[in-house]
Design an enzyme around this catalytic site. Structure first.
Site, PDB file in Angstrom:
ATOM      1  N   GLU A  89       0.791  -1.202   0.078  1.00 54.81           N
ATOM      2  CA  GLU A  89       0.050  -0.016  -0.044  1.00 54.81           C
ATOM      3  C   GLU A  89       1.198   1.312   0.004  1.00 54.81           C
ATOM      4  OE1 GLU A  89      -2.911   0.684   3.150  1.00 54.81           O
ATOM      5  OE2 GLU A  89      -3.758   2.341   1.989  1.00 54.81           O
ATOM      6  N   GLU A 114       4.163   5.310   3.906  1.00 55.54           N
ATOM      7  CA  GLU A 114       3.622   6.374   4.401  1.00 55.54           C
ATOM      8  C   GLU A 114       4.444   7.591   4.773  1.00 55.54           C
ATOM      9  OE1 GLU A 114       0.509   8.139   4.429  1.00 55.54           O
ATOM     10  OE2 GLU A 114       1.596   9.460   5.196  1.00 55.54           O
ATOM     11  N   ASP A 141       9.406   8.022   1.099  1.00 54.45           N
ATOM     12  CA  ASP A 141       8.656   8.163   0.058  1.00 54.45           C
ATOM     13  C   ASP A 141       8.800   6.911  -0.843  1.00 54.45           C
ATOM     14  OD1 ASP A 141       8.136   9.068  -2.807  1.00 54.45           O
ATOM     15  OD2 ASP A 141       8.664  11.034  -2.136  1.00 54.45           O
ATOM     16  N   ASP A 164      -3.364  11.882  -2.753  1.00 49.96           N
ATOM     17  CA  ASP A 164      -3.356  13.454  -2.903  1.00 49.96           C
ATOM     18  C   ASP A 164      -3.273  13.914  -4.341  1.00 49.96           C
ATOM     19  OD1 ASP A 164      -3.274  14.090   0.042  1.00 49.96           O
ATOM     20  OD2 ASP A 164      -1.141  13.162  -0.075  1.00 49.96           O
ATOM     21  N   ASP A 200     -11.865  10.106  -4.161  1.00 52.16           N
ATOM     22  CA  ASP A 200     -13.204  10.804  -4.193  1.00 52.16           C
ATOM     23  C   ASP A 200     -13.163  12.169  -5.003  1.00 52.16           C
ATOM     24  OD1 ASP A 200     -11.391  11.409  -1.907  1.00 52.16           O
ATOM     25  OD2 ASP A 200     -12.724  13.050  -1.709  1.00 52.16           O
TER      26      ASP A 200
HETATM   27  C1  LIG Z   1      -5.075  11.523   1.217  1.00 51.61           C
HETATM   28  S1  LIG Z   1      -4.169  10.897   2.252  1.00 51.61           S
HETATM   29  C2  LIG Z   1      -4.978   9.172   2.233  1.00 51.61           C
HETATM   30  C3  LIG Z   1      -4.328   8.412   3.465  1.00 51.61           C
HETATM   31  C4  LIG Z   1      -5.057   7.234   3.493  1.00 51.61           C
HETATM   32  N1  LIG Z   1      -4.764   6.276   2.157  1.00 51.61           N
HETATM   33  C5  LIG Z   1      -6.819   7.118   3.553  1.00 51.61           C
HETATM   34  O1  LIG Z   1      -7.488   6.757   2.566  1.00 51.61           O
HETATM   35  O2  LIG Z   1      -7.073   7.497   4.703  1.00 51.61           O
HETATM   36  C6  LIG Z   1      -2.632  10.709   1.193  1.00 51.61           C
HETATM   37  C7  LIG Z   1      -1.709   9.834   2.050  1.00 51.61           C
HETATM   38  O3  LIG Z   1      -0.361   9.544   0.988  1.00 51.61           O
HETATM   39  C8  LIG Z   1       0.811   9.835   1.803  1.00 51.61           C
HETATM   40  N2  LIG Z   1       1.806  10.034   0.411  1.00 51.61           N
HETATM   41  C9  LIG Z   1       1.715  10.791  -0.603  1.00 51.61           C
HETATM   42  N3  LIG Z   1       2.702  10.683  -1.218  1.00 51.61           N
HETATM   43  C10 LIG Z   1       3.510   9.519  -1.016  1.00 51.61           C
HETATM   44  C11 LIG Z   1       4.546   8.707  -0.996  1.00 51.61           C
HETATM   45  N4  LIG Z   1       5.221   9.243  -2.515  1.00 51.61           N
HETATM   46  N5  LIG Z   1       5.020   7.682  -0.167  1.00 51.61           N
HETATM   47  C12 LIG Z   1       4.368   7.545   0.785  1.00 51.61           C
HETATM   48  N6  LIG Z   1       3.333   8.103   1.313  1.00 51.61           N
HETATM   49  C13 LIG Z   1       2.877   9.154   0.463  1.00 51.61           C
HETATM   50  C14 LIG Z   1       0.391  11.236   2.148  1.00 51.61           C
HETATM   51  O4  LIG Z   1       1.481  11.517   3.395  1.00 51.61           O
HETATM   52  C15 LIG Z   1      -0.870  10.842   2.828  1.00 51.61           C
HETATM   53  O5  LIG Z   1      -0.916  10.372   4.378  1.00 51.61           O
END
Ligand SMILES: C[S@@+](CC[C@H](N)C(=O)[O-])C[C@H]1O[C@@H](n2cnc3c(N)ncnc32)[C@H](O)[C@@H]1O
Length: 261
Positions: A89, A114, A141, A164, A200
């Protein structure tokens, strides 16, 4: 309805609106910046992640920090990643989905990335609380770790749930769904493996499908694959959306069975 809602749980969650550029030249330039200068890395250069500020659990706890985990720990992770069918994930947030999914599938192995340390830690604590032994966590990352630590043709499913969109042009370098990274994911998936994306954000499915269509290793979105995930638990953001009646779009892209690399 307002574009921003106050979450009952914590903080504020937003539904952005914007324009996602699909200019291939622009995207290629962004990737080069990232490759050459580490620009756009979320959480910064993993080699420089300050231990004192963001402590991680002592080895051998199943937490991986790129460039800082010991060689023995890297070997532990490598052995874990190949010892059972693997699901990954990316952007797992607080781990609500992946910890529950891992408990539902004890015969599989899971790796969750994450970048936000606070959430990664919450995910780790959740896993510990429930005695989940088939999950490793990383607060790096995913775009740095996945190319380097995951063997090619080894992943059964990549989950990217509610990513995001990074609408603003100045944030493009942070986007997960980008041509070069889709090529990485295709390389890491087993033939027949699945890239599962849920969102969404209006307009985002079209953006994702356009980019995936340009990566020849993937078949087009196949809604029939939803049956494999019918009992998948929701993420925290998905619960937030459901409470507000916000629709979530699902996409499933299978890797062609003829593609090994
Ligand atoms: C909008 S949140 C959604 C979190 C979770 N999937 C949820 O639906 O509740 C997107 C998450 O992706 C993480 N994220 C974004 N780019 C990432 C990357 N390149 N590697 C790891 N995590 C990442 C961000 O820190 C953020 O917590």
């Amino acid at each position: 309805m307002s574009n921003a809602f106050k979450s009952k749980a914590r903080g504020t969650m937003r539904r952005g609106r914007g324009k996602l550029s699909l200019d291939p030249e622009e995207m290629a330039a962004i990737w080069l910046q990232q490759e050459e200068r580490g620009k756009g890395l979320i959480g910064g250069d993993p080699q420089r992640k300050p231990r004192w500020r963001h402590p991680h659990p002592a080895e051998p706890a199943p937490w991986y920090r790129h460039g800082l985990s010991s060689p023995e720990h890297q070997q532990r992770l490598a052995a874990f990643l190949t010892a059972a069918p693997l699901e990954v994930e990316i952007g797992a947030g607080d781990g609500r989905f992946i910890t529950a999914w891992a408990r539902q599938h004890p015969e599989r192995h899971f790796f969750a990335l994450e970048t936000r340390w606070k959430y990664a830690r919450r995910m780790f604590e959740r896993a510990q609380k429930h005695g989940v032994e088939n999950l490793w966590v990383s607060d790096n990352d995913a775009r740095v770790v996945i190319p380097e630590v995951i063997p090619n043709a080894s992943v059964e499913v990549f989950h990217i749930l509610m990513p995001d969109p990074w609408w603003k042009p100045k944030h493009q370098a942070k986007r997960l769904i980008a041509p070069w990274f889709l090529a990485v994911l295709a390389r890491k998936l087993k033939p027949g493996g699945v890239l599962r994306v849920e969102t969404d954000v209006e307009g985002y499915p079209e953006f994702v499908q356009t980019l995936v269509a340009a990566e020849s290793a993937f078949l087009p979105h196949n809604p029939a694959l939803a049956s494999h995930f019918a009992d998948a638990p929701p993420t925290s953001r998905q619960i937030w959306c459901r409470e507000r009646g916000i629709p979530i779009q699902q996409m499933f892209f299978q890797k062609q069975t003829g593609e090994e690399e």
